[in-house]
Design a protein around this motif. Structure first.
Motif, PDB file in Angstrom:
ATOM      1  N   THR A  26      -8.891  32.245  -9.796  1.00  0.00           N
ATOM      2  CA  THR A  26      -8.015  31.599  -8.832  1.00  0.00           C
ATOM      3  C   THR A  26      -7.742  32.498  -7.642  1.00  0.00           C
ATOM      4  OG1 THR A  26      -6.155  32.429 -10.083  1.00  0.00           O
ATOM      5  CG2 THR A  26      -6.857  30.211 -10.570  1.00  0.00           C
ATOM      6  N   ALA A  27      -7.136  31.902  -6.645  1.00  0.00           N
ATOM      7  CA  ALA A  27      -6.869  32.626  -5.413  1.00  0.00           C
ATOM      8  C   ALA A  27      -5.924  33.787  -5.631  1.00  0.00           C
ATOM      9  CB  ALA A  27      -6.258  31.665  -4.392  1.00  0.00           C
ATOM     10  N   THR A  28      -6.127  34.832  -4.823  1.00  0.00           N
ATOM     11  CA  THR A  28      -5.335  36.042  -4.996  1.00  0.00           C
ATOM     12  C   THR A  28      -4.811  36.541  -3.663  1.00  0.00           C
ATOM     13  OG1 THR A  28      -6.777  36.676  -6.800  1.00  0.00           O
ATOM     14  CG2 THR A  28      -5.357  38.389  -5.912  1.00  0.00           C
ATOM     15  N   PRO A  29      -3.513  36.434  -3.391  1.00  0.00           N
ATOM     16  CA  PRO A  29      -2.999  37.045  -2.169  1.00  0.00           C
ATOM     17  C   PRO A  29      -2.938  38.551  -2.324  1.00  0.00           C
ATOM     18  CG  PRO A  29      -1.217  36.071  -3.440  1.00  0.00           C
ATOM     19  CD  PRO A  29      -2.494  35.745  -4.166  1.00  0.00           C
ATOM     20  N   VAL A  30      -3.360  39.272  -1.292  1.00  0.00           N
ATOM     21  CA  VAL A  30      -3.401  40.731  -1.366  1.00  0.00           C
ATOM     22  C   VAL A  30      -2.631  41.321  -0.205  1.00  0.00           C
ATOM     23  CG1 VAL A  30      -4.900  42.747  -1.390  1.00  0.00           C
ATOM     24  CG2 VAL A  30      -5.627  40.656  -2.484  1.00  0.00           C
ATOM     25  N   LEU A  67       2.756  27.577 -13.619  1.00  0.00           N
ATOM     26  CA  LEU A  67       3.253  26.963 -12.399  1.00  0.00           C
ATOM     27  C   LEU A  67       2.076  26.467 -11.561  1.00  0.00           C
ATOM     28  CD1 LEU A  67       5.887  26.469 -10.712  1.00  0.00           C
ATOM     29  CD2 LEU A  67       5.358  28.610  -9.530  1.00  0.00           C
ATOM     30  N   ASN A  68       2.157  25.233 -11.076  1.00  0.00           N
ATOM     31  CA  ASN A  68       1.108  24.645 -10.246  1.00  0.00           C
ATOM     32  C   ASN A  68      -0.254  24.668 -10.935  1.00  0.00           C
ATOM     33  OD1 ASN A  68       2.978  24.230  -8.149  1.00  0.00           O
ATOM     34  ND2 ASN A  68       2.654  26.325  -7.383  1.00  0.00           N
ATOM     35  N   GLY A  69      -0.249  24.504 -12.242  1.00  0.00           N
ATOM     36  CA  GLY A  69      -1.507  24.421 -12.973  1.00  0.00           C
ATOM     37  C   GLY A  69      -2.173  25.744 -13.259  1.00  0.00           C
ATOM     38  N   ILE A  70      -1.509  26.859 -12.957  1.00  0.00           N
ATOM     39  CA  ILE A  70      -2.115  28.171 -13.180  1.00  0.00           C
ATOM     40  C   ILE A  70      -2.036  28.523 -14.665  1.00  0.00           C
ATOM     41  CG2 ILE A  70      -1.892  30.631 -12.687  1.00  0.00           C
ATOM     42  CD1 ILE A  70      -0.861  29.839  -9.904  1.00  0.00           C
TER      43      ILE A  70
END
Length: 924
Positions: free
Chosen positions: A279-283, A766-769
């Protein structure tokens, strides 16, 4: 194999504290080419010592100097580049304007020889692109004080002439003292400079002339360097002087990266396990560091120092001996002497598939034949040589096939077998055209048979490829095209692919996807031309899980057209399920990944293997932590050098994830004793992402990488101890619970900070994670050494990228221990040491050296026993320039590290009790 997160770890934000979506401003990873304003002061001879010595006539010193040194010059900037790496020299021509190619100008030594000293290469960032060379410690120190960065030892030469066989290498400066050129004395170039406003200002070193008999081949990729030398690109803008602390600006909530559609593959009898999507990863990232308004320092009761003062000289802290003997160029396979078992099947490039293959005198020639006749659990022994081969559906030119049979591939004792994805193309097949030298070239098996479904710059909008993630399928700096799996080699040297025929120049090639032709920018006449013809060497896959074992031992895998997308076509070798041993191998010059694993079974191990000059993350693995299953996956004593060399993924938005090793969903793993260096683009070092558990990172050395050195992301139970990170965009980054950060040494961190801890806004459930670790708690940061970084030592913050859920933790909840560290900074006259943002509504609190006690009193006593100093790294690590990271006995006031948690001590192989130096330790 999902190796890609949503944003790049090397991305840069203007807020040093709050992680954000990556800046749209591209900050290239550099060579960093630099400018120098000497204010009229030019050190004589770049530090060459005035040495009086008897000049011999024996030629001994010249015979010891066997390594070619290449020179290119940039006529616009007026600077020279010397390098012992031919690939770096050629890349400087095609990418950085060093278009005056002098070829080999002298020869030097790569290890210490009689009378030689290490010659350091130094640069200063800026717009003038200035390089200097020196072997004198005093001159190097002076240049560093003027803002130069020491890139380490380039080669070995002598400070003065010690034999009549030698030639002088002189340095010239223009009238401003801001530009420097190199010329061998008494050459045409030297005459030109002397008569065109350049003044000789010294002699950095003496070397052997190019006529010296060489005993080593010309390097086509960098050899071992005590300190890394990055590939030149455009220099970044200087970091502006800090002014004030900006208020963080919320950024849009990142969306989950679309899951790539499964890549179609041949229908096997036994299929590899499917590859899940990360999944997406904010860095978080950083550029300018704001300077806060000075705050009053409250009185704090001093905490006694808990440890004693050392008296003995520290043992050297250097590279692991296990990797020091490996050839990091990727051109030689580690030597082996495996026993040939009874019943083995033999292969040879000179063999015949008509042979039985059961004796060394009657070998078969192809993988297809060898795998078909080897018994289950048997061994295939490969004689030395080049196998332009792959395991396929029906022989040459057909799609890859999946092998589910347990087997071992191993080298014949002391021989070098290479599986090679390229074919030699006769030079008379190339016709001179307006586009260069052109030949028909078709590769329908690339990208799992879908290469011609979508043009290289028109990949599927849903991010499914077929060849690359859509945000990789872009034109790079210099009109390059790193995402396309096409490759061309001339005399073994990789050519850089350009996106348009108009950009062809020497050292490059262009592929016309519509016409199916390939054009070279270099006249192939008199050269050996090899073009990548096969996408993969081997697929090993089983649905049985445990019980199937594979071995790859002493084999080289090079020049395959693996592609920059997830799935079975991503690596030159792909392994699904099974227990595998990969050791003493080499993966080099593959278009994307070298080796990919899906759901590796317990006891899978990659050891003493070289990964060099691969176009994407060279080693990746995706485990089964969501089912609670241990992988027991080990990556030990490997070398990763110059991977992601064409800067793939710079500017990515959805799929960033380049690293030397990228793991996901791995439960129970060990990354130890590895050397990672010279990674291109924003590639990080060692990275586990998304519900990794029980992960251990020890005794790794990571230097000169464009991203994060060590990253344990949205996971759990990490142990990061005894590592060295020297030269990275960020040092250690943790967004995971129950993680220990002990006894690490972090130096020369640029763009971001040495240690950053935050709680990623992604939350399990949360949010399907479904693949995140718990929120960040119980993090321990102790006994680390941080020095000579561009910004503050620490950044601690909530995730400012998106709206944080009620369950997310805040900085006051992150740590169970944070103390007994040593920080030495010279990032400005009065540098910052800590940035702490206590909540989304809170302002950033900054702390300087004099504010340590205020920080401790404000935030739970953290760092109360730590030492914060203003100074240079070599004030506490005097041999850091030579690759020795040991502290002086008096460093940090002579404090020692105290007792260790039992699991940290066990991971490091040291006693939990007693005392030892701070920072990285000698490996037992």
């Amino acid at each position: 194999m999902p190796q890609h997160s949503a944003v790049s770890p090397g991305a840069v934000s203007r807020d040093v504290v709050s992680p954000r979506r990556r800046s749209r401003r591209r900050l290239p990873v550099t060579f960093v080419l630099g400018a120098l304003v000497l204010a009229g002061i030019v050190p004589t001879a770049s530090g060459a010592q005035a040495v009086t010595t008897t000049i011999a006539r024996t030629g001994v010193v010249c015979r010891a100097m066997t390594t070619p040194v290449f020179q290119t010059d940039n006529p616009k900037s007026g600077t020279s580049l010397l390098t012992r790496w031919q690939s770096e020299s050629l890349l400087s021509i095609t990418r950085n304007g060093f278009v005056q190619n002098r070829g080999t100008v002298v020869r030097a030594a790569v290890t210490a020889a009689t009378s030689t000293k290490p010659v350091h290469r130094l640069y200063k960032s800026g717009g003038i692109n200035d390089f200097r060379w020196s072997l004198d410690a005093t001159a190097i120190t002076k240049l560093k004080s003027q803002g130069y960065v020491d890139q380490g030892v380039n080669f070995y030469a002598t400070p003065a002439q010690v034999d009549t066989c030698q030639v002088a290498v002189d340095e010239y400066a223009d009238s401003t003292g801001r530009h420097h050129r190199i010329a061998v004395r008494n050459t045409a170039l030297a005459t030109y400079l002397a008569t065109h406003t350049w003044k000789r200002v010294g002699t950095p070193f003496w070397a052997a002339p190019i006529t010296t008999a060489a005993t080593t081949p010309i390097a086509v990729a960098p050899a071992k360097a005590p300190s890394p030398s990055p590939t030149p690109t455009k220099a970044p803008s200087p970091t502006p002087t800090p002014t004030k602390a900006p208020s963080p600006t919320p950024t849009p909530t990142p969306t989950k990266a679309p899951s790539p559609s499964p890549t179609p593959t041949p229908t096997p009898t036994v299929a590899p396990a499917p590859v899940p999507t990360v999944t997406a990863t904010p860095v978080p990232t950083v550029t300018a560091t704001p300077t806060p308004t000075a705050a009053p320092v409250p009185t704090v009761t001093a905490t006694p120092t808990p440890t004693a003062t050392p008296t003995a000289t520290a043992a050297p802290v250097t590279l692991s001996a296990a990797v020091s003997g490996l050839d990091d160029t990727g051109t030689r396979i580690p030597d082996t002497a495996y026993t040939v078992p009874t019943g083995a099947v033999f292969m040879s490039p000179q063999g015949s598939d008509a042979n039985a293959g059961t004796s060394v005198g009657a070998p078969v020639q192809t993988l297809n034949r060898a795998i078909s006749i080897v018994p289950t659990g048997g061994t295939i022994v490969l004689r030395g040589g080049t196998y332009r081969d792959a395991y396929t559906q029906g022989g040459p030119g057909t799609a890859p096939k999946i092998n589910g049979k347990a087997l071992t591939l191993q080298a014949y004792p002391h021989e070098q077998p290479w599986l090679d994805g390229s074919d030699v193309v006769a030079t008379d097949r190339f016709v001179k055209t307006d586009a260069g030298w052109t030949t028909p070239w078709s590769t329908p098996t690339f990208c799992a048979g879908h290469y011609y479904d979508a043009a290289p710059l028109a990949q599927n909008a849903d991010n499914s490829g077929p060849c690359a993630h859509k945000d990789f399928a872009v034109v790079g700096a210099g009109d390059t095209l790193p995402s396309d799996p096409q490759q061309a080699f001339i005399d073994g040297v990789p050519q850089t692919q350009v996106a348009h025929a108009t950009s062809l120049r020497p050292g490059t090639f262009y592929y016309d996807w519509t016409a199916r032709t390939l054009s070279l920018g270099t006249d192939p006449t008199g050269h050996v031309v090899e073009l990548t013809a096969r996408p993969k060497a081997l697929i090993l896959g089983t649905t049985a899980g445990t019980g199937v074992t594979w071995g790859i031992k002493g084999i080289g895998v090079r020049r395959y057209g693996s592609n920059a997308n997830d799935g079975i076509s991503a690596g030159a070798v792909y392994i699904g399920n099974g227990t595998t041993t990969v050791e003493n191998t080499a993966f080099s010059f593959n278009s994307a990944a070298g080796l990919d694993f899906s759901t590796p079974q317990p006891s899978t191990r990659v050891a003493r293997t070289v990964f060099a000059w691969n176009g994407d993350t060279p080693l990746g693995a995706n485990g089964d932590s969501r089912a609670g299953r241990d992988s027991d996956f080990t990556v030990a004593d490997n070398v990763f050098n110059h991977n992601v060399w064409e800067n793939l993924g710079v500017g990515c938005t959805l799929s960033c994830g380049q690293a030397a090793v990228k793991l996901a969903h791995i439960q129970k793993f060990l990354l130890t004793g590895n050397l990672v260096e010279n990674s291109g683009g924003n590639a990080s070092g060692l990275w586990c992402d998304s519900l990794c558990r029980n992960g251990t990172y020890t005794y790794n050395t990571i230097r000169n990488v464009g991203g994060i050195g060590l990253f344990h992301e949205v996971s759990d139970t990490g142990l990061i101890a005894g590592n060295i990170v020297d030269g990275a965009a960020a040092g250690i980054q943790v967004t995971s619970a129950n993680t220990k950060i002990y006894q690490n040494t972090l130096v020369h961190i640029h763009r971001d900070v040495p240690i950053r801890v935050y709680d990623d806004a992604r939350t399990q459930g949360l949010n399907g994670i479904t693949d995140c670790g718990p929120d960040v708690r119980n993090v321990e940061v102790k006994y680390n050494v941080i020095a000579d970084s561009d910004h503050m030592a620490y950044a601690v913050n909530p995730d400012g990228n998106v709206s944080v859920s009620p369950s997310n933790t805040m900085p006051s909840q992150y740590f169970s221990a944070f103390d007994d560290n040593l920080v030495v900074s010279r990032a400005g006259a009065d540098p910052l040491f800590m940035a702490w943002r206590n909540g989304l509504a809170s302002a950033v609190d900054y702390f300087k050296a004099a504010d340590r006690a205020r920080f401790a009193s404000t935030y739970g006593g953290f760092e109360s026993r730590s030492t914060w100093l203003v100074g240079a790294a070599d004030s506490v690590m005097p041999a850091v320039g030579t690759g020795n990271y040991a502290l002086t006995p008096a460093a940090g006031g002579g404090k020692l590290a105290g007792s260790l948690p039992a699991d940290v001590a066990a991971a490091l192989g040291v006693s939990a009790s007693g005392s030892r130096n701070l920072g990285a330790l000698p490996r037992p």
